[in-house]
Design a protein around this motif. Structure first.
Motif, short mmCIF file in Angstrom:
data_model
loop_
_atom_site.label_atom_id
_atom_site.label_comp_id
_atom_site.label_asym_id
_atom_site.label_seq_id
_atom_site.Cartn_x
_atom_site.Cartn_y
_atom_site.Cartn_z
N CYS A 1 46.23 42.32 37.21
CA CYS A 1 44.95 42.84 36.68
C CYS A 1 43.91 42.92 37.80
O CYS A 1 43.17 43.91 37.92
CB CYS A 1 44.42 41.92 35.58
SG CYS A 1 45.48 41.82 34.14
N GLU A 2 43.87 41.88 38.63
CA GLU A 2 42.87 41.83 39.70
C GLU A 2 43.04 43.00 40.68
O GLU A 2 42.06 43.57 41.15
CB GLU A 2 42.98 40.49 40.43
CG GLU A 2 41.81 40.22 41.37
CD GLU A 2 41.75 38.75 41.78
OE1 GLU A 2 42.79 38.21 42.22
OE2 GLU A 2 40.66 38.14 41.66
N ARG A 3 44.29 43.37 40.95
CA ARG A 3 44.54 44.53 41.84
C ARG A 3 43.85 45.77 41.28
O ARG A 3 43.22 46.52 42.01
CB ARG A 3 46.04 44.77 41.97
CG ARG A 3 46.65 44.15 43.22
CD ARG A 3 48.01 44.73 43.55
NE ARG A 3 49.01 44.50 42.50
CZ ARG A 3 49.75 43.39 42.40
NH1 ARG A 3 49.63 42.43 43.27
NH2 ARG A 3 50.63 43.26 41.41
N ILE A 4 43.97 45.97 39.99
CA ILE A 4 43.34 47.15 39.36
C ILE A 4 41.82 47.02 39.39
O ILE A 4 41.11 47.95 39.77
CB ILE A 4 43.86 47.33 37.92
CG1 ILE A 4 45.35 47.67 37.97
CG2 ILE A 4 43.06 48.39 37.17
CD1 ILE A 4 46.02 47.79 36.61
N PHE A 5 41.30 45.84 39.04
CA PHE A 5 39.84 45.66 39.05
C PHE A 5 39.27 45.99 40.44
O PHE A 5 38.23 46.64 40.56
CB PHE A 5 39.47 44.22 38.68
CG PHE A 5 39.80 43.84 37.26
CD1 PHE A 5 39.61 44.72 36.21
CD2 PHE A 5 40.30 42.57 36.96
CE1 PHE A 5 39.89 44.37 34.89
CE2 PHE A 5 40.59 42.20 35.65
CZ PHE A 5 40.39 43.10 34.62
N LEU A 6 39.97 45.53 41.48
CA LEU A 6 39.43 45.73 42.84
C LEU A 6 39.49 47.20 43.25
O LEU A 6 38.61 47.68 43.96
CB LEU A 6 40.18 44.85 43.84
CG LEU A 6 39.90 43.34 43.65
CD1 LEU A 6 40.78 42.50 44.56
CD2 LEU A 6 38.42 43.01 43.88
N GLU A 7 40.50 47.93 42.76
CA GLU A 7 40.56 49.38 43.04
C GLU A 7 39.32 50.09 42.51
O GLU A 7 38.93 51.14 43.01
CB GLU A 7 41.74 50.01 42.28
CG GLU A 7 43.06 50.02 42.99
CD GLU A 7 44.14 50.48 42.00
OE1 GLU A 7 43.85 51.32 41.10
OE2 GLU A 7 45.25 49.94 42.12
N TYR A 8 38.73 49.53 41.45
CA TYR A 8 37.56 50.16 40.83
C TYR A 8 36.24 49.52 41.29
O TYR A 8 35.23 49.62 40.61
CB TYR A 8 37.69 50.08 39.30
CG TYR A 8 38.68 51.08 38.77
CD1 TYR A 8 38.27 52.35 38.35
CD2 TYR A 8 40.04 50.78 38.74
CE1 TYR A 8 39.18 53.28 37.90
CE2 TYR A 8 40.96 51.71 38.28
CZ TYR A 8 40.53 52.96 37.87
OH TYR A 8 41.43 53.89 37.42
N GLY A 9 36.26 48.85 42.43
CA GLY A 9 35.03 48.24 42.94
C GLY A 9 34.60 47.03 42.14
O GLY A 9 33.40 46.77 41.98
N GLY A 10 35.57 46.28 41.62
CA GLY A 10 35.26 45.17 40.73
C GLY A 10 34.57 43.99 41.41
O GLY A 10 34.77 43.72 42.59
N ARG A 11 33.75 43.31 40.61
CA ARG A 11 33.12 42.04 41.03
C ARG A 11 33.52 40.98 40.02
O ARG A 11 33.38 41.19 38.81
CB ARG A 11 31.60 42.14 40.99
CG ARG A 11 31.01 43.11 41.99
CD ARG A 11 29.50 43.16 41.75
NE ARG A 11 28.89 44.17 42.59
CZ ARG A 11 27.69 44.70 42.36
NH1 ARG A 11 26.98 44.30 41.31
NH2 ARG A 11 27.19 45.59 43.16
#
Ligand SMILES: Cc1cc2nc3c(=O)[nH]c(=O)nc-3n(C[C@H](O)[C@H](O)[C@H](O)COP(=O)(O)OP(=O)(O)OC[C@H]3O[C@@H](n4cnc5c(N)ncnc54)[C@H](O)[C@@H]3O)c2cc1C
Length: 391
Positions: free
Chosen positions: A333-343
């Protein structure tokens, strides 16, 4: 040696001391003593964080003895509250002064200082997190000195203290920006993802509060909208999804099942796309996951470390039973969140180091500079935070 556990039981610590002060003077004295002994001091509220912010082998200070509303100011729509006040204990006294929090999170068991320290939030495209409501704070610094800060006094310290991760000092009181008391009507329903997806933009902008919990097994969402109303409260309150009453009665829910949680924020415009990718990945790679994905909205704010600092936001949370090993699931999940500029949410599970946090949070370095300025010896740092210092 005392033992401390967080809400889910996943985190445990054996601090040298577990203290329960009932006065600010006692907090100041114990901070001075710990600093002189070279011990770490970590504050604890209600222990509802999933991130290891509290554990230390030094001193854990439980602030539940510093509780209650100090004063309300209906003309300015503010209140001064003690740090250890549970959010559920704020509702009635604020209401009696004609006031209310502008928004609340999914539960109200946290302390107000603990909730603000991690940027706790509810949902609503026009609503900000609790830290944004902090317009004044009273802190005990590592020196034992008591300082006040706010938008017109010790401004950088105030910015660092609004969302402080327990690492700036011990907060003893907060001044909160509020609004006039208000009533809310809630509507909840279940809907298949296929029919909900095209309706998402209209639903998200059509109500004061909007959220959904998507259940991977059924590919269905439990959707909720909440709006202001002038209707009289309906007591006894109905169950979640059908309540009509004052804001502090409608917004909190009961979430008794022990779980872990990872939550990231992404830019609001990317929220639906990020969720779509997450949904596809979970269905493909983790078909056994039964816990829901939560989708919420937040307005931009100017709190240095807020998940919504400078950008309108969608937050996405994934959950897992506390008895399960969530590592592979959360990593995917974190990999996807980070692709979208996640914090990441500061109170929840994440795997970011100091460099990644500096990349995600524009003010991470500035926050550390102010923190280090008032606590050069790192009295308020545990290993988890020390390892996340930006290079
Ligand atoms: C069931 C459940 C539901 C949740 N729902 C939401 C939600 O809807 N929205 C959301 O955003 N989050 C949610 N969370 C996360 C939760 O709101 C945060 O982790 C929050 O920080 C917990 O508050 P607490 O009082 O338990 O603080 P703790 O977890 O005890 O502490 C959190 C941080 O605050 C610091 N701290 C506490 N008191 C002080 C003080 N007086 N001075 C300085 N630092 C202090 C601690 O050192 C620590 O760094 C939820 C968590 C759970 C378990």
């Amino acid at each position: 040696m005392p033992r401390w556990r967080n809400w889910s039981g996943r985190l445990e610590a054996r601090p040298a001391e577990l203290r329960f002060p009932r006065s600010e003077e006692d907090v100041a004295a114990l901070v001075r003593a710990a600093a002189a002994d070279g011990r770490t001091v970590r504050a604890v509220g209600a222990g509802h964080s999933h991130a290891p912010l509290v554990p230390t082998d030094g001193v854990v200070v439980d602030l539940s003895g510093l509780s209650g509303v100090v004063a309300t100011d209906p003309s300015r729509r503010t209140a001064r509250v003690r740090a250890g006040t549970p959010i559920h204990a704020l509702g009635r006294p604020l209401h009696d002064a004609g006031l209310a929090l502008r928004n609340q999170g999914d539960i109200d068991r946290q302390t107000i200082a603990g909730a603000c320290a991690t940027g706790t939030h509810g949902t609503g495209a026009g609503l900000t997190c609790l830290s944004d409501a902090v317009v004044g704070a009273r802190l005990i610094l590592a020196s034992g000195e008591i300082v006040e800060c706010g938008p017109e006094q010790n401004v950088d310290l105030w910015q660092a203290a609004r969302l402080n991760l327990g690492a700036v000092g011990i907060v003893t009181e907060l001044t909160l920006a509020l609004r006039d008391a208000y009533r809310l009507a809630e509507r909840g329903w279940r809907e298949s993802w296929d029919t909900l997806e095209p309706r998402l933009p209209a639903l998200a902008s059509g109500s004061r509060h909007f959220e959904f919990f998507w259940y991977p097994g059924e590919d269905e969402a439990v959707v909720k909208t909440i709006d202001e109303t002038n209707e009289p409260p309906r007591y006894p309150l109905a169950g979640e999804g059908d309540r009509l009453a004052w804001s502090y009665e409608v917004l909190p829910n009961h979430r008794p099942h022990p779980h872990t949680e990872m939550e990231y924020s992404v830019p609001a415009a990317q929220g639906a796309a990020c969720f779509a990718e997450l949904r596809a990945m979970i269905r493909r790679d983790f078909p056994a996951v039964r816990w829901p994905v939560e989708y919420r909205l937040l307005a931009a704010d100017d709190v240095w470390l807020s998940m919504a600092s400078g950008r309108a936001t969608v937050t996405l949370s994934v959950h897992q039973d506390v008895r399960e090993d969530e590592t592979a699931y959360y990593r995917a999940c974190e990999r996807i969140f980070l692709e979208y500029g996640g914090r990441p949410h500061w109170g929840k599970v994440h795997g970011l180091d100091g460099a990644a946090l500096a990349a995600a949070h524009p003010h991470w370095r500035q926050w550390w500079a102010v923190r280090d300025g008032v606590d050069p010896d790192g009295v308020f740092l545990n290993d988890f935070l020390r390892q996340r210092r930006p290079a």
